[in-house]
Scaffold this motif. Sequence first.
Motif, PDB file in Angstrom:
ATOM      1  N   GLU A   1       0.832  -1.208   0.000  1.00 53.97           N
ATOM      2  CA  GLU A   1       0.000   0.000   0.000  1.00 53.97           C
ATOM      3  C   GLU A   1       0.866   1.258   0.000  1.00 53.97           C
ATOM      4  N   ASN A   2       1.985   1.209   0.707  1.00 50.14           N
ATOM      5  CA  ASN A   2       2.924   2.338   0.687  1.00 50.14           C
ATOM      6  C   ASN A   2       3.483   2.541  -0.720  1.00 50.14           C
ATOM      7  N   SER A   3       3.774   1.443  -1.391  1.00 44.03           N
ATOM      8  CA  SER A   3       4.288   1.522  -2.754  1.00 44.03           C
ATOM      9  C   SER A   3       3.213   2.041  -3.704  1.00 44.03           C
ATOM     10  N   LEU A   4       1.975   1.664  -3.474  1.00 38.95           N
ATOM     11  CA  LEU A   4       0.862   2.166  -4.279  1.00 38.95           C
ATOM     12  C   LEU A   4       0.779   3.688  -4.194  1.00 38.95           C
TER      13      LEU A   4
ATOM     14  N   ILE B   1      -5.446  -8.747  -2.867  1.00 42.18           N
ATOM     15  CA  ILE B   1      -5.587  -8.017  -4.135  1.00 42.18           C
ATOM     16  C   ILE B   1      -6.818  -7.122  -4.081  1.00 42.18           C
ATOM     17  N   ARG B   2      -7.909  -7.626  -3.525  1.00 40.86           N
ATOM     18  CA  ARG B   2      -9.135  -6.813  -3.411  1.00 40.86           C
ATOM     19  C   ARG B   2      -8.876  -5.562  -2.566  1.00 40.86           C
ATOM     20  N   LYS B   3      -8.191  -5.735  -1.459  1.00 33.93           N
ATOM     21  CA  LYS B   3      -7.912  -4.598  -0.571  1.00 33.93           C
ATOM     22  C   LYS B   3      -7.013  -3.575  -1.269  1.00 33.93           C
TER      23      LYS B   3
ATOM     24  N   LYS C   1      -8.001   0.501  -2.729  1.00 41.09           N
ATOM     25  CA  LYS C   1      -7.233   1.727  -2.494  1.00 41.09           C
ATOM     26  C   LYS C   1      -6.740   2.320  -3.806  1.00 41.09           C
ATOM     27  N   ALA C   2      -6.397   1.451  -4.758  1.00 37.51           N
ATOM     28  CA  ALA C   2      -5.857   1.914  -6.033  1.00 37.51           C
ATOM     29  C   ALA C   2      -6.873   2.707  -6.837  1.00 37.51           C
TER      30      ALA C   2
END
Length: 261
Positions: free
Chosen positions: A87-90, A125-127, A131-132
């Motif tokens: 998530e940080n990388s996203l 992947i859903r989570k 966020k994406a």
Amino acid sequence: MKLGASSLFAIARSFKSFLNYVRKTNSVKVWEIIDEAETRLTPLRISELNDLARTKGLEFTLHAPFLDVNFASLSPYMRKASLKHLENSLFKAYLLGCRVLVVHGGFYPHVSVKDRAYELSRDSIRKLALKAVDYGVKIAVENGPAGYSFLYVEADEVLKQFSLLSELENVGLCLDVGHANTSSELKHFLQKAGDLILHVHIHDNDGKRDLHLYPGEGTVDWHLVFEGLKQTSFDGYIIVETASSPLLGVKTVEKWLKARG
């Protein structure tokens, strides 16, 4: 389709050497940054890359961290930590203006828990995809190489898992050609999962080991690759992901693409 190159060749060198390489290179306008090891991203590095994008007209995609990362882990603690890392990388992908974040789908410790690992991978992947959406980024799940207990190695497995993720409009397949060659699944991926392909990684090997050679140095059937891609709806980035300077690979693929119209 847009052709680009990966920072993989610099992952064990230094970010400074990669940045200098990009500054000197005018023929590559799309770069995939690997957010790992020596090319991992920091706020300062993101700022430097964005400055380069403005001055050189560059586009970026981002490859999420993968060392010690497993968002399909059967350990809730390790799975949570891995997902947080991704998530940080996203968010970094968002700051770089990336349209695609490539992620590894995870791996399993024993065949008896493979189905459970897939279930946990889908949940992660859903989570991540949820966020994406807020960042306008698509998630490209990369097929794994054979022999390492990776998930998403075979085309039929990928079809099954993606059918269970069909509600996610911002998730697709990163077809890693070299990985598919190690599992003898390349033809199957192109024929069965072609319409799932969101992103492509290009490199070669001997059909057994994940060597990241230049295209043409190994056993990949490149005629099959490019003719197969033409039969799909793919219209994304093709990233040359070699262990050495990628320019020769980019020039080779560029020549093949032009020859095929």
